[in-house]
Design a protein around this motif. Sequence first.
Motif, PDB file in Angstrom:
ATOM      1  N   LYS A 106      68.485 -25.618  60.296  1.00 33.75           N
ATOM      2  CA  LYS A 106      69.029 -26.228  61.511  1.00 33.75           C
ATOM      3  C   LYS A 106      69.839 -25.209  62.293  1.00 33.75           C
ATOM      4  O   LYS A 106      70.202 -24.151  61.777  1.00 33.75           O
ATOM      5  N   ASP A 107      70.104 -25.507  63.519  1.00 30.87           N
ATOM      6  CA  ASP A 107      70.942 -24.661  64.374  1.00 30.87           C
ATOM      7  C   ASP A 107      70.417 -23.233  64.499  1.00 30.87           C
ATOM      8  O   ASP A 107      71.204 -22.284  64.556  1.00 30.87           O
ATOM      9  N   GLY A 108      69.086 -23.058  64.513  1.00 31.20           N
ATOM     10  CA  GLY A 108      68.519 -21.732  64.698  1.00 31.20           C
ATOM     11  C   GLY A 108      68.623 -20.817  63.493  1.00 31.20           C
ATOM     12  O   GLY A 108      68.462 -19.611  63.601  1.00 31.20           O
ATOM     13  N   ILE A 109      68.878 -21.368  62.321  1.00 33.42           N
ATOM     14  CA  ILE A 109      68.988 -20.578  61.086  1.00 33.42           C
ATOM     15  C   ILE A 109      67.656 -20.619  60.356  1.00 33.42           C
ATOM     16  O   ILE A 109      67.068 -21.690  60.164  1.00 33.42           O
ATOM     17  N   TYR A 110      67.172 -19.452  59.952  1.00 42.74           N
ATOM     18  CA  TYR A 110      65.928 -19.341  59.197  1.00 42.74           C
ATOM     19  C   TYR A 110      66.241 -18.754  57.831  1.00 42.74           C
ATOM     20  O   TYR A 110      67.104 -17.902  57.695  1.00 42.74           O
ATOM     21  N   ARG A 111      65.538 -19.198  56.809  1.00 45.10           N
ATOM     22  CA  ARG A 111      65.787 -18.748  55.435  1.00 45.10           C
ATOM     23  C   ARG A 111      64.492 -18.291  54.782  1.00 45.10           C
ATOM     24  O   ARG A 111      63.427 -18.814  55.081  1.00 45.10           O
ATOM     25  N   ILE A 112      64.639 -17.318  53.867  1.00 48.84           N
ATOM     26  CA  ILE A 112      63.514 -16.900  53.037  1.00 48.84           C
ATOM     27  C   ILE A 112      63.932 -17.029  51.580  1.00 48.84           C
ATOM     28  O   ILE A 112      65.117 -17.073  51.258  1.00 48.84           O
ATOM     29  N   LYS A 113      62.943 -17.063  50.706  1.00 50.68           N
ATOM     30  CA  LYS A 113      63.190 -17.103  49.268  1.00 50.68           C
ATOM     31  C   LYS A 113      62.250 -16.102  48.629  1.00 50.68           C
ATOM     32  O   LYS A 113      61.048 -16.129  48.883  1.00 50.68           O
ATOM     33  N   THR A 114      62.806 -15.192  47.817  1.00 46.78           N
ATOM     34  CA  THR A 114      61.980 -14.195  47.141  1.00 46.78           C
ATOM     35  C   THR A 114      62.663 -13.757  45.857  1.00 46.78           C
ATOM     36  O   THR A 114      63.847 -14.039  45.651  1.00 46.78           O
ATOM     37  N   LEU A 115      61.932 -13.095  44.999  1.00 43.25           N
ATOM     38  CA  LEU A 115      62.472 -12.521  43.765  1.00 43.25           C
ATOM     39  C   LEU A 115      62.285 -11.015  43.822  1.00 43.25           C
ATOM     40  O   LEU A 115      61.259 -10.524  44.300  1.00 43.25           O
TER      41      LEU A 115
END
Length: 65
Positions: A17-26
């Motif tokens: 939300k609010d223009g926030i982007y997330r990634i997930k990695t190892l």
Amino acid sequence: MPKRSRFDETIAASSSKDGIYRIKTLFSEGGAYGVTVHVLDKGVTITSPETELTIADSEFSTQAP
């Protein structure tokens, strides 16, 4: 100096939300990694300067604390 590999990895981000982007990695090992963000919007690509992300070697210990 960030770690370099023969291949760059592209990880798709998900929008929260609010223009926030997330990634997930190892990560396979600790060290300094270079992160560059690429944004494609309406046919225009925007690339951020490379940022260094440091992963502690202690995060990869096989012994219990």
